[in-house]
Design an enzyme around this catalytic site. Structure first.
Site, PDB file in Angstrom:
ATOM      1  N   LYS B  78     -74.628   8.830 -14.802  1.00 39.94           N
ATOM      2  CA  LYS B  78     -75.985   8.503 -15.269  1.00 39.94           C
ATOM      3  C   LYS B  78     -76.156   6.981 -15.251  1.00 39.94           C
ATOM      4  O   LYS B  78     -75.227   6.250 -15.608  1.00 39.94           O
ATOM      5  CB  LYS B  78     -76.166   9.056 -16.684  1.00 39.94           C
ATOM      6  CG  LYS B  78     -77.579   8.929 -17.245  1.00 39.94           C
ATOM      7  CD  LYS B  78     -77.647   9.572 -18.630  1.00 39.94           C
ATOM      8  CE  LYS B  78     -79.046   9.490 -19.218  1.00 39.94           C
ATOM      9  NZ  LYS B  78     -79.121  10.074 -20.582  1.00 39.94           N
ATOM     10  N   SER B 153     -82.953  13.385 -21.225  1.00 41.46           N
ATOM     11  CA  SER B 153     -83.171  12.317 -20.275  1.00 41.46           C
ATOM     12  C   SER B 153     -82.228  12.359 -19.077  1.00 41.46           C
ATOM     13  O   SER B 153     -82.471  11.670 -18.090  1.00 41.46           O
ATOM     14  CB  SER B 153     -83.025  10.972 -20.995  1.00 41.46           C
ATOM     15  OG  SER B 153     -81.689  10.758 -21.388  1.00 41.46           O
ATOM     16  N   SER B 177     -80.212  14.759 -24.782  1.00 43.06           N
ATOM     17  CA  SER B 177     -80.325  14.320 -23.386  1.00 43.06           C
ATOM     18  C   SER B 177     -79.286  14.882 -22.425  1.00 43.06           C
ATOM     19  O   SER B 177     -79.470  14.820 -21.212  1.00 43.06           O
ATOM     20  CB  SER B 177     -80.276  12.792 -23.312  1.00 43.06           C
ATOM     21  OG  SER B 177     -81.528  12.256 -23.682  1.00 43.06           O
TER      22      SER B 177
END
Lengths: 102, 485
Positions: B78, B153, B177
């Site tokens: 990420k 997210s 997330s």
């Protein structure tokens, strides 16, 4: 909850070091009001919080200071540390004038 | 079925016997990205050159007996986890060209375990969002239905793992997330206990809630990845010194006699009937394996979401103060003085949702409002933690849905900002209480969209969490389903 005034939005934006366009100010006045109304759900706990005298929790772990031995470690070379700065000179970060002329 | 679908042990056996090379694995990953990522937008940076170079290096050591636990496996990261010499943008214009000069501790650990980094993945800007619609570099599409969100997210990592673009991925979870996108994309996502995995090098959103964890295609992979990630780090002052058990050996399938708490608030009116059906079917599977199911209550679920947004936005407003255009990140041109520079830089660099949360946080912490918002939210946090303490006095794990529905359409929840905030209602209490939790696939709704079951554990008891998830997975086939791309 009614919309925030333009002055309230400008005040918070200044504290947050944000410059908002007139359009953004209008949008934020509406959004902030709806978010703050949402946030006020915590008020439904008022009775319980005072009845049980609940203590605030900033972190789930027990809070204590974390120290290390004061030993010399390898540090980041200045050139490396400045690599991501937008502007630098003489091994220092360069910024615009700090004092305002008023 | 590709080589990226093989079990970790199988891959390592084949590498050992030279039936497979690391270069082949990396090529498989890179080719899959070429094939599908135009449609998904899961990647922000693909570092093919270095990945292939690393693969060649590893291939020279493939015959050696002593290999890293993740030897040769292609991993995606990420884009809020710092990677030395590889752009780390947080999906923000603010960091569009930011190249860190250091690796996060988790990245060092991955490299020590000999995993191969493929690239950096899309996300909501600064991890603020539940749908991945807030990225400055384009939304991510759900591999099961391109018109739908992948969840956020960590939408990039979840979509990429579901589409087999990588073997597994590293993501972060502040209020859901990791778990929300795992649920929406039909993969496994694990948020570890607060303090188990070092946050050093994770670009901070809300420091008292953030944790890094794995997104994988099955529970076993999550156990392997966690094994590598977990452990004390002197560079993170909230990192906890605790013995790290062998997570993989905990996967013995034995859940006989365990007590599973099911909070009634997690199975109430606000949850889609199909999601509830799938979770109930999953509970029946666990019951057949010898677990006792017990209804419990998390009475502060409703108010925890407001507390979560006050706390996380307050911490964000403070953490994101560092983005001022001075030491790193974008700097606005033509500023008259320093104040002007700060304001112009931040106004141009941050997207609308980040600005909203900075504004909410700043307001909550500002003079005259602190007691009404931040302090009260911190007290609410104590109540949320106590709810879980009460349940865990008599339960081994807690189970419910990860999300209230399956993946929604892109644009469906962007009209009213607080609609989106409700997405986190079943996941954010876990972060407030610092507990470990994971989302595992438990079937599909009538539209063919994945449903995620959330399993919540006691603090630092990831072994039990993984054991239950694994027992369920071994007795069902949901994790084998793959999106048609």
């Amino acid at each position: 909850m009614s919309e925030l005034t333009k002055e309230q939005v400008e005040h918070v934006a200044h504290l947050a070091r944000l410059e908002l366009s007139e359009e953004e100010k209008k949008a934020f006045a509406k959004d902030m009001a709806s978010i703050l109304e949402f946030a006020q759900q915590v008020n439904t706990l008022d009775d319980e919080l005072s009845r049980k005298q609940v203590a605030p929790m900033s972190n789930v772990l027990s809070i204590h200071n974390v120290f290390r031995e004061d030993e010399v470690h390898e540090s980041i070379p200045v050139e490396e540390a400045l690599k991501n700065a937008a502007d630098h000179k003489h091994q220092q970060v360069k910024v615009p004038s700090i004092l305002e002329d008023e | 079925m590709t080589i990226l679908d093989l079990r970790l042990q199988e891959i390592h056996d084949q590498l050992q016997k030279k039936e497979l090379t690391v270069s082949q694995l990396i090529h498989a990953s890179l080719e899959r990205i070429k094939e599908v990522d135009d449609r998904l937008n899961a990647f922000l940076t693909v570092d093919a050159e270095r990945a292939l170079q690393r693969a060649e290096e590893l291939d020279r050591h493939a015959a050696e007996k002593q290999k890293g636990l993740l030897f040769g496996l292609p991993v995606g990261i990420k884009d809020n986890i710092s990677t030395k010499n590889v752009k780390t943008t947080c999906a923000s214009r603010m960091l569009a060209n930011y190249v860190p000069i250091f690796d996060a501790t988790v990245i060092k650990k991955l490299f020590e375990a000999q995993a191969v980094m493929i690239g950096k993945m899309n996300m909501d800007e600064f991890a603020m969002g539940s749908s991945n619609e807030n990225s400055a570099f384009g939304i991510v599409h759900n591999p099961w239905d391109a018109e739908r969100v992948p969840g956020g997210s960590s939408g990039g990592p979840a979509a990429a793992v579901a589409a087999r673009e990588v073997y597994f991925a590293l993501a972060s979870d502040t209020g859901g997330s990791i778990r929300i996108p795992a649920a929406y994309c039909g993969v496994v996502g694990l948020k570890p206990s607060y303090g188990l995995v070092s946050r050093f090098g994770l670009v901070a959103y809300a420091s008292s809630l953030d944790q890094i964890g794995p997104i994988t295609k099955n529970v076993e992979d999550a156990a392997y990845l966690l094994q590598v990630l977990a452990g004390y780090d002197p560079q993170d002052s909230t990192s906890v010194q605790t013995d790290i058990p062998d997570y993989v050996s905990a996967l013995d399938g034995n859940i006989d006699g365990m007590t599973i708490g099911v909070p009634k608030e997690y199975m109430g009116d606000g949850i889609s009937p199909e999601v509830k059906e799938r979770v109930n079917e999953a509970l029946q599977v666990l019951e057949k394996l010898g677990a006792n199911i017990k209804e419990v209550s998390l009475p502060h679920t409703e108010s925890s979401i407001a507390a979560y947004y006050i706390i996380s936005s307050s911490e964000a407003s403070s953490n994101l103060a560092r983005f001022d255009g001075i030491r790193y990140g974008t700097r606005a041109e033509e500023a008259d003085n320093l104040m002007d520079l700060y304001k112009k830089t931040r106004s141009q660099g941050f997207g609308p949702e980040v600005k909203r949360r900075i504004m909410l946080g700043t307001h909550s912490l500002s003079s005259g409002y602190y007691d009404a918002y931040y302090l009260k939210a911190q007290k609410a946090r104590t109540l949320v933690k106590q709810d879980f303490d009460n349940i865990f006095a008599e339960c081994d794990v807690v189970i419910g849905p990860t999300t209230t529905s399956t993946a929604f359409k892109i644009g469906e929840k962007t009209e009213d900002v607080t609609d989106m905030y409700q997405e986190d209602i079943l996941t954010c209490p876990v972060n407030l209480a610092g507990l470990p939790a994971m989302s595992v696939p438990c079937g599909f709704d009538s539209q063919g969209l994945p449903v995620g079951m959330q399993i919540i554990g006691k603090a630092f008891d990831e072994s039990t969490l993984l054991k239950v998830a694994h027992a369920f997975e071994q007795n069902t086939e949901h994790h084998q389903a793959r999106p048609n791309l």
